[in-house]
Design a protein around this motif. Structure first.
Motif, PDB file in Angstrom:
ATOM      1  N   ASN A 165      24.885  27.045 -51.860  1.00  0.00           N
ATOM      2  CA  ASN A 165      24.956  25.681 -52.069  1.00  0.00           C
ATOM      3  C   ASN A 165      26.113  25.323 -53.363  1.00  0.00           C
ATOM      4  N   LYS A 166      25.935  23.615 -53.084  1.00  0.00           N
ATOM      5  CA  LYS A 166      26.771  22.603 -53.703  1.00  0.00           C
ATOM      6  C   LYS A 166      28.494  23.188 -53.891  1.00  0.00           C
ATOM      7  N   ASP A 168      30.447  21.026 -53.029  1.00  0.00           N
ATOM      8  CA  ASP A 168      31.010  19.804 -53.343  1.00  0.00           C
ATOM      9  C   ASP A 168      31.446  19.934 -54.284  1.00  0.00           C
ATOM     10  N   LEU A 169      30.849  21.037 -55.528  1.00  0.00           N
ATOM     11  CA  LEU A 169      31.077  20.994 -56.244  1.00  0.00           C
ATOM     12  C   LEU A 169      32.682  21.819 -57.031  1.00  0.00           C
ATOM     13  N   SER A 193      26.275  21.783 -48.829  1.00  0.00           N
ATOM     14  CA  SER A 193      26.326  21.543 -49.517  1.00  0.00           C
ATOM     15  C   SER A 193      24.543  20.709 -48.836  1.00  0.00           C
ATOM     16  N   ALA A 194      23.866  20.672 -49.356  1.00  0.00           N
ATOM     17  CA  ALA A 194      22.562  20.069 -49.437  1.00  0.00           C
ATOM     18  C   ALA A 194      23.049  19.154 -49.332  1.00  0.00           C
ATOM     19  N   SER A 218      17.283  31.094 -57.787  1.00  0.00           N
ATOM     20  CA  SER A 218      16.537  30.853 -59.223  1.00  0.00           C
ATOM     21  C   SER A 218      16.415  28.925 -58.877  1.00  0.00           C
ATOM     22  N   GLY A 220      17.109  25.263 -59.597  1.00  0.00           N
ATOM     23  CA  GLY A 220      17.363  24.041 -59.572  1.00  0.00           C
ATOM     24  C   GLY A 220      18.868  24.672 -58.765  1.00  0.00           C
ATOM     25  N   LYS A 223      16.672  24.668 -53.444  1.00  0.00           N
ATOM     26  CA  LYS A 223      15.968  24.825 -52.361  1.00  0.00           C
ATOM     27  C   LYS A 223      15.668  24.349 -51.089  1.00  0.00           C
ATOM     28  N   SER A 224      14.726  23.027 -52.477  1.00  0.00           N
ATOM     29  CA  SER A 224      14.414  22.388 -52.064  1.00  0.00           C
ATOM     30  C   SER A 224      15.048  21.496 -51.305  1.00  0.00           C
ATOM     31  N   THR A 238      12.908  16.044 -54.897  1.00  0.00           N
ATOM     32  CA  THR A 238      13.620  17.082 -55.985  1.00  0.00           C
ATOM     33  C   THR A 238      14.540  16.419 -56.794  1.00  0.00           C
ATOM     34  N   ALA A 240      16.436  15.597 -60.309  1.00  0.00           N
ATOM     35  CA  ALA A 240      17.037  15.051 -61.577  1.00  0.00           C
ATOM     36  C   ALA A 240      16.155  13.743 -61.825  1.00  0.00           C
ATOM     37  N   ARG A 249      11.709  16.774 -63.964  1.00  0.00           N
ATOM     38  CA  ARG A 249      12.329  17.205 -62.846  1.00  0.00           C
ATOM     39  C   ARG A 249      11.030  17.472 -61.950  1.00  0.00           C
ATOM     40  N   HIS A 250      11.510  17.673 -60.005  1.00  0.00           N
ATOM     41  CA  HIS A 250      10.806  17.794 -59.356  1.00  0.00           C
ATOM     42  C   HIS A 250      10.759  19.713 -58.936  1.00  0.00           C
ATOM     43  N   THR A 251      10.532  19.865 -59.923  1.00  0.00           N
ATOM     44  CA  THR A 251      10.776  21.042 -59.351  1.00  0.00           C
ATOM     45  C   THR A 251       9.967  21.728 -59.309  1.00  0.00           C
TER      46      THR A 251
HETATM   47  N1  LIG Z   1      25.928  18.784 -56.285  1.00  0.00           N
HETATM   48  C1  LIG Z   1      25.180  18.649 -55.820  1.00  0.00           C
HETATM   49  N2  LIG Z   1      23.741  18.711 -55.930  1.00  0.00           N
HETATM   50  C2  LIG Z   1      22.377  19.411 -55.029  1.00  0.00           C
HETATM   51  C3  LIG Z   1      22.915  20.243 -53.787  1.00  0.00           C
HETATM   52  N3  LIG Z   1      21.588  20.481 -53.714  1.00  0.00           N
HETATM   53  C4  LIG Z   1      20.516  19.955 -54.418  1.00  0.00           C
HETATM   54  N4  LIG Z   1      21.269  19.672 -55.766  1.00  0.00           N
HETATM   55  C5  LIG Z   1      20.799  18.985 -56.572  1.00  0.00           C
HETATM   56  O1  LIG Z   1      19.805  19.914 -57.811  1.00  0.00           O
HETATM   57  C6  LIG Z   1      19.271  20.069 -58.867  1.00  0.00           C
HETATM   58  C7  LIG Z   1      18.179  20.299 -57.519  1.00  0.00           C
HETATM   59  O2  LIG Z   1      17.415  20.898 -56.329  1.00  0.00           O
HETATM   60  P1  LIG Z   1      16.350  21.304 -55.786  1.00  0.00           P
HETATM   61  O3  LIG Z   1      16.105  21.342 -54.673  1.00  0.00           O
HETATM   62  O4  LIG Z   1      15.359  20.786 -56.737  1.00  0.00           O
HETATM   63  O5  LIG Z   1      16.448  22.214 -56.227  1.00  0.00           O
HETATM   64  P2  LIG Z   1      15.054  24.306 -56.172  1.00  0.00           P
HETATM   65  O6  LIG Z   1      16.326  25.425 -55.874  1.00  0.00           O
HETATM   66  O7  LIG Z   1      14.383  23.537 -54.861  1.00  0.00           O
HETATM   67  O8  LIG Z   1      14.308  23.860 -58.184  1.00  0.00           O
HETATM   68  P3  LIG Z   1      12.895  24.822 -58.514  1.00  0.00           P
HETATM   69  O9  LIG Z   1      12.270  24.026 -57.462  1.00  0.00           O
HETATM   70  O10 LIG Z   1      12.637  24.420 -59.761  1.00  0.00           O
HETATM   71  O11 LIG Z   1      13.338  26.151 -58.077  1.00  0.00           O
HETATM   72  C8  LIG Z   1      18.790  18.458 -57.633  1.00  0.00           C
HETATM   73  O12 LIG Z   1      19.223  17.663 -58.806  1.00  0.00           O
HETATM   74  C9  LIG Z   1      19.699  17.894 -56.286  1.00  0.00           C
HETATM   75  O13 LIG Z   1      19.783  16.248 -56.016  1.00  0.00           O
HETATM   76  C10 LIG Z   1      24.677  20.104 -53.116  1.00  0.00           C
HETATM   77  O14 LIG Z   1      24.619  20.447 -51.935  1.00  0.00           O
HETATM   78  N5  LIG Z   1      25.165  19.563 -54.419  1.00  0.00           N
END
Ligand SMILES: Nc1nc2c(ncn2[C@@H]2O[C@H](COP(=O)(O)OP(=O)(O)OP(=O)(O)O)[C@@H](O)[C@H]2O)c(=O)[nH]1
Ligand SMILES: [Mg+2]
Ligand SMILES: [Zn+2]
Length: 374
Positions: A165-166, A168-169, A193-194, A218, A220, A223-224, A238, A240, A249-251
């Motif tokens: 994922n990500k 775009d980074l 890229s979500a 892990s 962040g 996943k959500s 989800t 920050a 953070r909506h963990t």
């Molecule tokens: N740049 C970028 N940021 C992303 C992407 N997908 C998610 N994020 C960001 O990553 C952060 C964490 O996203 P979450 O979906 O809460 O991550 P998680 O894996 O569910 O984390 P936990 O619930 O703590 O296990 C947030 O700030 C999202 O906006 C992406 O494809 N690109």
């Protein structure tokens, strides 16, 4: 919803047969609190607790046996329940209550060593068809972690898919993907890229109706955020609120099974800080490291320790660079951990067997004494 919409099949139905006479009904665990569950069945949702008998059996004869936590329901499990009778109408937002009498045998299970207790198995998700191992292409990116997740995923019995994922980074997402493909043997790798939606179509083959897919990885990694994309609406908040040390953070805090509008059964999980191996057998490691296992088959001696023996194919591959040193180290590390976990669970097993014998023996003595008295 029908049971088959929830993933029910003939094999579960066969295992359930012994409970039908008791008037129990099947339901699937959708949410796991500390001591309570939410379930979904043919008649809708329930709030549920385990019967004393199930708990008692699960924790052993009075003494708490941590390993047996694995016998308690986990998200994705099929359970046999008795709905409690009630009359009148429930207050809004409240679910009818049911008692969980039994957990049906699991078709697949993703488990790890429970954090802080080396002898306890923790079921992360049960009866999963596909595991999305989510990694982010940010500072979290780590090939060795992906290998570790893959080993556990292969052991689970479900099909692993690596989701990067990500995308775009990084400046070179395609390069990162190629790196991952070189270690993820037998598992598809999807670059997504979500945030932008790029590449998400590639996940479609595993998002069929009535199929269960669990998102693991892990904290962040997104996943959500990915799950919200799959659902098409925001189920989990989800992201920050404030970037300062993850404050606000909506963990994700609970494991949860969500039914998507298209009928896929999606499991969200809280990010894992550590994924210690639990009873991963050598076969799952050899699947994860298929090319290493194939190389080792070329050693001159069958019991080659790959240290200094003549004709060692592993040493040759390390020398000419066919086998990268860090991949070899990763394999050895997981092998040591696997051997350690196996020893630990054997010690526990031996202790359990002894306790069982003792109980049986005491029982027999009591019976003999009663017979004498008669
Ligand atoms: N740049 C970028 N940021 C992303 C992407 N997908 C998610 N994020 C960001 O990553 C952060 C964490 O996203 P979450 O979906 O809460 O991550 P998680 O894996 O569910 O984390 P936990 O619930 O703590 O296990 C947030 O700030 C999202 O906006 C992406 O494809 N690109
Ligand atoms: Mg989350
Ligand atoms: Zn060798």
């Amino acid at each position: 919803m029908t049971l088959s919409d929830l993933g029910w099949d003939d094999s579960f139905a066969r295992h359930f047969q012994i409970y039908t006479a008791d008037g129990l009904v099947p339901a699937r665990v959708t949410l796991e609190h500390k001591h309570a569950y939410e379930l979904l069945g043919a008649d809708g949702a329930f709030s549920a607790v385990c019967t004393g008998r199930l708990l008692h059996h699960a924790v052993g004869d009075g003494a708490v046996v941590p390993d047996d936590r694995a016998e308690l329901p986990a998200v994705g499990d099929w359970v046999a329940v008795r709905p409690r009778p009630f009359s009148g109408t429930l207050p809004p937002g409240e679910l009818p209550i049911a008692d969980i009498h039994a957990v049906l045998p699991r078709r697949t299970k993703f488990s790890r060593r429970a954090p802080g207790d080396s002898r306890a198995e923790q079921i992360v998700a049960a009866n999963v068809d596909t595991i999305f191992l989510v990694t982010a292409l940010d500072e979290n990116f780590n090939l060795r972690r992906i290998e570790r997740y893959l080993a556990v995923a292969w052991e689970s019995g479900a099909q692993p898919v690596v989701v990067l994922n990500k995308s775009d980074l990084p400046s070179d997402p395609a390069g990162a993907r190629a790196e991952v493909e070189s270690v993820a043997i037998g598992a598809p790798v999807c670059l997504v890229s979500a945030a932008s939606g790029d590449g998400l179509d590639a996940l479609a083959p595993w998002l069929e109706p009535a199929c269960t897919v669990a998102f693991l990885g892990s904290s962040g990694v997104g996943k959500s955020t990915l799950i919200n994309r799959v659902l098409g609406f925001e189920h989990q908040r989800t992201g920050a609120i404030s970037t300062a040390v993850h404050k606000g953070r909506h963990t994700t805090t609970h494991r949860e099974l969500i039914v998507s509008p298209s009928g896929t059964l999606v499991i969200d999980t809280p990010g894992m800080r550590e994924l210690q191996l639990w009873d991963v057998d050598a076969g799952a490691l050899d699947t994860t490291f298929a090319e290493v296992a194939a190389m080792a088959a070329g050693c001159r001696f069958r019991d080659c320790s790959h240290r200094a023996e003549p004709g060692c194919a592993i040493q040759a591959a390390l020398d000419d660079g066919t086998l990268p040193a860090d991949r070899w180290q990763s394999y050895q590390k997981l092998q040591r951990e696997q051997a350690y976990a196996a020893r630990k669970s054997n010690v526990h097993l031996a202790r359990e067997t002894k306790a069982q014998w003792k109980r049986l023996h005491v029982g027999m003595r009591q019976k003999a004494r009663l017979e004498e008295a008669e």
